[in-house]
Design an enzyme around this catalytic site. Structure first.
Site, mmCIF file in Angstrom:
data_model
loop_
_atom_site.group_PDB
_atom_site.id
_atom_site.type_symbol
_atom_site.label_atom_id
_atom_site.label_comp_id
_atom_site.label_asym_id
_atom_site.label_seq_id
_atom_site.Cartn_x
_atom_site.Cartn_y
_atom_site.Cartn_z
ATOM 1 N N ARG A 51 0.800 -1.227 0.000
ATOM 2 C CA ARG A 51 0.000 0.000 0.000
ATOM 3 C C ARG A 51 0.832 1.276 0.000
ATOM 4 N NH1 ARG A 51 -2.961 -3.844 1.868
ATOM 5 N NH2 ARG A 51 -1.007 -4.347 2.845
ATOM 6 N N THR A 52 1.799 1.342 0.896
ATOM 7 C CA THR A 52 2.490 2.622 1.051
ATOM 8 C C THR A 52 3.230 2.984 -0.235
ATOM 9 O OG1 THR A 52 2.687 2.188 3.399
ATOM 10 C CG2 THR A 52 4.076 3.928 2.519
ATOM 11 N N LYS A 80 25.588 -3.356 -1.831
ATOM 12 C CA LYS A 80 27.060 -3.264 -1.968
ATOM 13 C C LYS A 80 27.682 -2.522 -0.798
ATOM 14 C CE LYS A 80 26.656 -2.679 -7.002
ATOM 15 N NZ LYS A 80 26.856 -1.674 -8.060
ATOM 16 N N ARG A 101 11.359 4.023 2.941
ATOM 17 C CA ARG A 101 11.061 3.076 4.034
ATOM 18 C C ARG A 101 12.330 2.310 4.342
ATOM 19 N NH1 ARG A 101 5.990 -0.963 4.359
ATOM 20 N NH2 ARG A 101 5.092 1.020 4.996
ATOM 21 N N HIS A 129 5.473 6.047 11.446
ATOM 22 C CA HIS A 129 4.926 5.890 10.091
ATOM 23 C C HIS A 129 3.944 7.040 9.849
ATOM 24 C CE1 HIS A 129 3.570 4.257 6.419
ATOM 25 N NE2 HIS A 129 3.351 2.999 6.756
HETATM 26 C C1 NCD Z 1 2.009 -0.957 8.183
HETATM 27 C C2 NCD Z 1 3.493 -0.770 8.270
HETATM 28 O O1 NCD Z 1 4.209 -0.972 7.284
HETATM 29 O O2 NCD Z 1 3.927 -0.397 9.335
HETATM 30 N N1 NCD Z 1 1.565 -1.138 6.885
HETATM 31 C C3 NCD Z 1 1.274 -0.030 6.125
HETATM 32 O O3 NCD Z 1 2.145 0.742 5.776
HETATM 33 N N2 NCD Z 1 0.001 0.195 5.822
HETATM 34 C C4 NCD Z 1 1.477 -1.953 9.134
HETATM 35 C C5 NCD Z 1 2.059 -3.331 9.137
HETATM 36 O O4 NCD Z 1 2.975 -3.648 8.374
HETATM 37 O O5 NCD Z 1 1.573 -4.123 9.944
#
Ligand code: NCD
Length: 303
Positions: A51-52, A80, A101, A129
């Site tokens: 999703r993100t 590397k 991320r 997040h």
């Molecule tokens: C979450 C995350 O990555 O922290 N997912 C997301 O970005 N919607 C929650 C999860 O991974 O449980």
């Protein structure tokens, strides 16, 4: 130039503005479809995501911009031994804005210190997040019409669940919010956050039982037990099914409860709950794209 590393980097007023913009985008998408023409977003994902990452990419495409990036550390020069600082200095030569991320807490913050372009924290380890929280806030605003005077249940892995940490920080700034933190002993909210809440006079309670608190909740935020952050598999297996939300358990809940989950779900919410009008987790997914569009516009300072 501004980055978004922690949700409190944004003031309450700025969050209201982002929500207003996102609601306007939902109502009038055609107004926005050329806003980021010739701009590029880079998604640097050193950890898995559906999703993100895809919502950031869809957001930029719907603004008329372009996207580049990688979706796993082993597809990049990190494999590397390149540092995140060098990676963002490089990518900043190609892109106008970066969503990152990373499994290490603080990596996007370090990156933002060396980056020539804005960095958006798309999740750093078990820490924060902020853009999931923006999606959550847009959902709460659309479902409840307010952020104040809400009783918010947070259930599951409150220790490693970064979405919960950012959501607590965001909602703590509104009046009359009461947090009900529901978790096994081992997965309680980190001690540093409890101390912060006490210091700031935030109203909260902790419990092991979802059933006991269900009738008082306005929002129930379910979370997945974060397998990848456990030190051993046996602990994960013992704790993974601590809470499973079923239609039966919802019988004592308010009629206008808002059931949320950042997703991915593993076992925490039975599929039968998806058809209940109180289930809001797929609305969160859709809202996530619109609020990320609003955020990209803000950080790129597009009118
Ligand atoms: C979450 C995350 O990555 O922290 N997912 C997301 O970005 N919607 C929650 C999860 O991974 O449980």
């Amino acid at each position: 130039m501004r980055s978004l590393i922690d949700i409190v980097d944004l003031s309450v007023e700025e969050i209201t503005e982002l929500i207003d913009t996102a609601n306007d985008i939902i109502a009038n998408p055609e107004k926005y479809c050329e806003k980021c023409r010739h701009k590029k977003l880079a998604t640097l994902f050193f950890e898995p995501s559906t999703r993100t990452r895809l919502s950031f990419e869809a957001a930029m495409l719907e603004l008329g911009g372009n996207v580049i990036g990688f979706s796993a550390a082993n597809n990049s020069s990190a494999a590397k031994g390149e540092s995140v600082s060098d990676t963002v200095r490089t990518v900043g030569c190609y892109a106008d804005i970066i969503a990152m991320r990373h499994p290490k807490e603080g990596a996007p913050m370090i990156a933002s210190m060396r980056s020539p372009v804005p960095i958006i924290n798309a999740g750093d380890g078990g820490h924060n997040h902020p853009t999931q929280t923006l999606a959550d806030l847009l959902t709460i605003q659309r479902e409840k019409g307010r952020f104040d005077h809400l009783t918010v249940g947070l259930c599951g892995d409150l220790k490693f669940g970064r979405t919960v940490h950012s959501l607590i920080h965001a909602l703590s700034r509104y009046e009359g919010v009461h947090f009900v933190m529901i978790s096994p002993e081992e997965l309680r909210v980190p001690e540093y956050m409890i101390q912060e809440m006490q210091k700031n006079g935030i109203s909260y309670e902790e419990t092991r039982s979802l059933e006991e608190v269900m009738p008082q909740l306005d929002i129930l935020y379910m979370t997945r037990v974060q397998r990848e952050r456990f030190f051993n598999e046996a602990d994960y297996i013992r704790l993974k099914d601590s809470y499973i939300l079923t239609l039966d358990k919802l019988e004592t809940a308010k009629k206008d409860l808002c059931v949320m989950h950042p997703l991915p779900r593993v076992n925490e919410i039975s599929v039968a709950v998806d058809d209940d009008p109180r289930a809001c987790y797929f609305k969160q997914v859709s809202n996530g794209k619109y609020i990320r569009m609003a955020l990209i516009l803000k950080l790129l300072e597009v009118e």
